[in-house]
Scaffold this active site. Sequence first.
Site, PDB file in Angstrom:
ATOM      1  N   ARG A  48       0.738  -0.930  -0.161  1.00 51.12           N
ATOM      2  CA  ARG A  48       0.248   0.208  -0.064  1.00 51.12           C
ATOM      3  C   ARG A  48       0.819   2.022   0.056  1.00 51.12           C
ATOM      4  O   ARG A  48       0.365   1.969  -0.349  1.00 51.12           O
ATOM      5  CB  ARG A  48      -0.839  -0.078   1.399  1.00 51.12           C
ATOM      6  CG  ARG A  48      -1.760  -0.907   0.650  1.00 51.12           C
ATOM      7  CD  ARG A  48      -3.013  -0.943   2.241  1.00 51.12           C
ATOM      8  NE  ARG A  48      -2.306  -2.402   3.330  1.00 51.12           N
ATOM      9  CZ  ARG A  48      -3.234  -3.118   4.186  1.00 51.12           C
ATOM     10  NH1 ARG A  48      -3.528  -2.425   5.147  1.00 51.12           N
ATOM     11  NH2 ARG A  48      -2.170  -3.395   4.731  1.00 51.12           N
ATOM     12  N   ASP A 105       7.140   3.753  -2.169  1.00 54.13           N
ATOM     13  CA  ASP A 105       7.711   4.302  -1.332  1.00 54.13           C
ATOM     14  C   ASP A 105       9.464   4.259  -0.879  1.00 54.13           C
ATOM     15  O   ASP A 105       9.529   5.636  -0.850  1.00 54.13           O
ATOM     16  CB  ASP A 105       6.821   4.339  -0.359  1.00 54.13           C
ATOM     17  CG  ASP A 105       6.813   3.047  -0.077  1.00 54.13           C
ATOM     18  OD1 ASP A 105       6.210   2.255  -1.300  1.00 54.13           O
ATOM     19  OD2 ASP A 105       6.432   2.799   1.576  1.00 54.13           O
ATOM     20  N   ASP A 108      14.443  -0.037   0.797  1.00 49.44           N
ATOM     21  CA  ASP A 108      15.232  -0.356   1.765  1.00 49.44           C
ATOM     22  C   ASP A 108      16.203  -1.834   1.879  1.00 49.44           C
ATOM     23  O   ASP A 108      17.257  -1.538   1.238  1.00 49.44           O
ATOM     24  CB  ASP A 108      14.724  -0.164   3.532  1.00 49.44           C
ATOM     25  CG  ASP A 108      14.313  -0.376   4.676  1.00 49.44           C
ATOM     26  OD1 ASP A 108      15.475  -0.966   5.519  1.00 49.44           O
ATOM     27  OD2 ASP A 108      13.954  -0.016   5.801  1.00 49.44           O
ATOM     28  N   SER A 109      16.096  -3.064   2.161  1.00 46.62           N
ATOM     29  CA  SER A 109      16.443  -3.775   1.960  1.00 46.62           C
ATOM     30  C   SER A 109      16.568  -4.276   1.090  1.00 46.62           C
ATOM     31  O   SER A 109      17.428  -4.782  -0.041  1.00 46.62           O
ATOM     32  CB  SER A 109      15.684  -4.685   3.151  1.00 46.62           C
ATOM     33  OG  SER A 109      15.548  -5.760   2.582  1.00 46.62           O
ATOM     34  N   GLY A 110      15.539  -4.198   0.161  1.00 46.60           N
ATOM     35  CA  GLY A 110      15.916  -4.071  -1.436  1.00 46.60           C
ATOM     36  C   GLY A 110      15.088  -5.855  -1.361  1.00 46.60           C
ATOM     37  O   GLY A 110      15.228  -5.601  -3.361  1.00 46.60           O
ATOM     38  N   ASN A 111      14.673  -6.062  -0.758  1.00 48.00           N
ATOM     39  CA  ASN A 111      13.835  -7.283  -1.338  1.00 48.00           C
ATOM     40  C   ASN A 111      12.771  -7.481  -1.705  1.00 48.00           C
ATOM     41  O   ASN A 111      12.105  -8.066  -2.804  1.00 48.00           O
ATOM     42  CB  ASN A 111      13.904  -8.442   0.374  1.00 48.00           C
ATOM     43  CG  ASN A 111      15.049  -8.646   0.651  1.00 48.00           C
ATOM     44  OD1 ASN A 111      16.132  -8.743   0.705  1.00 48.00           O
ATOM     45  ND2 ASN A 111      15.185  -8.233   1.752  1.00 48.00           N
ATOM     46  N   ASP A 164       3.884   3.586   6.483  1.00 44.43           N
ATOM     47  CA  ASP A 164       2.665   3.358   8.148  1.00 44.43           C
ATOM     48  C   ASP A 164       3.903   2.702   8.605  1.00 44.43           C
ATOM     49  O   ASP A 164       5.275   2.048   8.649  1.00 44.43           O
ATOM     50  CB  ASP A 164       1.918   2.231   7.617  1.00 44.43           C
ATOM     51  CG  ASP A 164       2.734   0.852   7.501  1.00 44.43           C
ATOM     52  OD1 ASP A 164       3.872   0.510   6.545  1.00 44.43           O
ATOM     53  OD2 ASP A 164       2.765   0.289   8.272  1.00 44.43           O
ATOM     54  N   ARG A 170       0.099   6.415   7.642  1.00 44.29           N
ATOM     55  CA  ARG A 170       0.193   7.046   5.878  1.00 44.29           C
ATOM     56  C   ARG A 170      -0.440   7.641   5.226  1.00 44.29           C
ATOM     57  O   ARG A 170      -0.005   8.237   4.426  1.00 44.29           O
ATOM     58  CB  ARG A 170      -0.252   5.756   5.536  1.00 44.29           C
ATOM     59  CG  ARG A 170       0.207   4.172   5.739  1.00 44.29           C
ATOM     60  CD  ARG A 170      -0.985   3.070   4.766  1.00 44.29           C
ATOM     61  NE  ARG A 170      -0.145   1.431   4.699  1.00 44.29           N
ATOM     62  CZ  ARG A 170       0.446   1.068   4.421  1.00 44.29           C
ATOM     63  NH1 ARG A 170       1.680   1.775   4.674  1.00 44.29           N
ATOM     64  NH2 ARG A 170       0.544  -0.412   5.171  1.00 44.29           N
TER      65      ARG A 170
HETATM   66  O1  PRP Z   1      13.151  -2.267   0.389  1.00 41.65           O
HETATM   67  P1  PRP Z   1      12.760  -3.608   1.551  1.00 41.65           P
HETATM   68  O2  PRP Z   1      13.082  -3.786   2.590  1.00 41.65           O
HETATM   69  O3  PRP Z   1      11.618  -4.772   1.018  1.00 41.65           O
HETATM   70  O4  PRP Z   1      12.071  -2.272   2.109  1.00 41.65           O
HETATM   71  C1  PRP Z   1      10.350  -1.340   0.991  1.00 41.65           C
HETATM   72  C2  PRP Z   1       9.024  -2.067   1.231  1.00 41.65           C
HETATM   73  O5  PRP Z   1       8.791  -2.301   2.255  1.00 41.65           O
HETATM   74  C3  PRP Z   1       7.591  -1.435   3.094  1.00 41.65           C
HETATM   75  O6  PRP Z   1       6.269  -1.880   2.546  1.00 41.65           O
HETATM   76  P2  PRP Z   1       5.083  -3.653   3.484  1.00 41.65           P
HETATM   77  O7  PRP Z   1       5.827  -4.472   2.519  1.00 41.65           O
HETATM   78  O8  PRP Z   1       5.631  -2.690   4.552  1.00 41.65           O
HETATM   79  O9  PRP Z   1       3.937  -2.850   2.508  1.00 41.65           O
HETATM   80  P3  PRP Z   1       3.605  -1.705   2.704  1.00 41.65           P
HETATM   81  O10 PRP Z   1       3.635  -0.989   1.455  1.00 41.65           O
HETATM   82  O11 PRP Z   1       1.601  -2.105   2.121  1.00 41.65           O
HETATM   83  O12 PRP Z   1       3.457  -0.862   3.717  1.00 41.65           O
HETATM   84  C4  PRP Z   1       7.675  -0.316   2.128  1.00 41.65           C
HETATM   85  O13 PRP Z   1       6.359   0.448   1.282  1.00 41.65           O
HETATM   86  C5  PRP Z   1       8.510  -0.395   0.823  1.00 41.65           C
HETATM   87  O14 PRP Z   1       7.059  -1.827  -0.014  1.00 41.65           O
HETATM   88  N1  GUN Z   2       6.928   2.609   8.394  1.00 42.57           N
HETATM   89  C1  GUN Z   2       8.308   2.548   7.480  1.00 42.57           C
HETATM   90  N2  GUN Z   2       8.414   1.086   6.489  1.00 42.57           N
HETATM   91  C2  GUN Z   2       9.578   0.178   6.143  1.00 42.57           C
HETATM   92  N3  GUN Z   2       9.807   0.110   5.383  1.00 42.57           N
HETATM   93  C3  GUN Z   2      10.947  -0.551   4.732  1.00 42.57           C
HETATM   94  N4  GUN Z   2      11.057   0.594   5.089  1.00 42.57           N
HETATM   95  C4  GUN Z   2      10.523   1.301   6.286  1.00 42.57           C
HETATM   96  C5  GUN Z   2      10.842   2.688   6.823  1.00 42.57           C
HETATM   97  O1  GUN Z   2      11.599   3.661   6.895  1.00 42.57           O
HETATM   98  N5  GUN Z   2       9.806   3.235   7.734  1.00 42.57           N
HETATM   99 MG    MG Z   3       5.642  -1.645  -0.011  1.00 47.34          MG
END
Ligand code: PRP
Ligand code: GUN
Ligand code: MG
Length: 181
Positions: A48, A105, A108-111, A164, A170
């Site tokens: 989301r 958005d 972070d880890s890139g996973n 979030d 959000r």
């Molecule tokens: O690079 P990464 O470590 O994979 O992290 C990034 C992802 O983590 C969060 O999504 P999340 O899976 O929390 O779901 P959301 O978008 O519904 O908040 C964020 O919105 C990215 O999609």
């Molecule tokens: N809320 C939040 N979700 C994440 N998912 C990956 N990185 C982040 C972060 O910095 N904040």
């Molecule tokens: Mg996400």
Amino acid sequence: MIKHHVDILIDENSLAACVKQLGDNISTYYATLQKNSTHPLILIGLLRGSYMFMADLSRKITCPHTIDFMTASSYGSATMSSGDVKILKDLEEDIAGKHVLIIEDIIDSGNTLSKVTQILSLRQPASIEICTLLDKPARRETEVRAKWSGFTIEDQFVVGYGIDYAEHYRHLPYIGIVVPE
Ligand SMILES: O=P(O)(O)OC[C@H]1O[C@H](OP(=O)(O)OP(=O)(O)O)[C@H](O)[C@@H]1O
Ligand SMILES: Nc1nc2[nH]cnc2c(=O)[nH]1
Ligand SMILES: [Mg+2]
């Protein structure tokens, strides 16, 4: 949720200026591509977190495009990536022969993006690129290249503008940092 407050990291005006600039750069890039080919452009938002960025950015992209969404989640309510990325909702549209621009958005880890690009590349798109609003390179576990990136940030847990903390925040119109108290 631990006891915390939220400090503003990137305010609403800075976000708007950044989104406009990204929109201009993306429009220029795809306008040139579309001059020499008939492949349509599709924006794919990862739900989301990307919903607000997607809504604002697509309004700043002036070349013709369609939009679709998919959900790939690895975090649940945790603040660390589990590394186990699941596709919870797939695209509605076929992306074969289309220029795909993934809208995210935060990296972070890139996973998440590594898994999503892997899956989408198997569907014969004309091209795949990534646009992320935020990039946190210090936390990378898997290499991911975003062609367009808004802000590079430190290793801080951010919220707002779609992002979030346990589903809260959000709706904030700015990017904030969660500060434990
Ligand atoms: O690079 P990464 O470590 O994979 O992290 C990034 C992802 O983590 C969060 O999504 P999340 O899976 O929390 O779901 P959301 O978008 O519904 O908040 C964020 O919105 C990215 O999609
Ligand atoms: N809320 C939040 N979700 C994440 N998912 C990956 N990185 C982040 C972060 O910095 N904040
Ligand atoms: Mg996400």
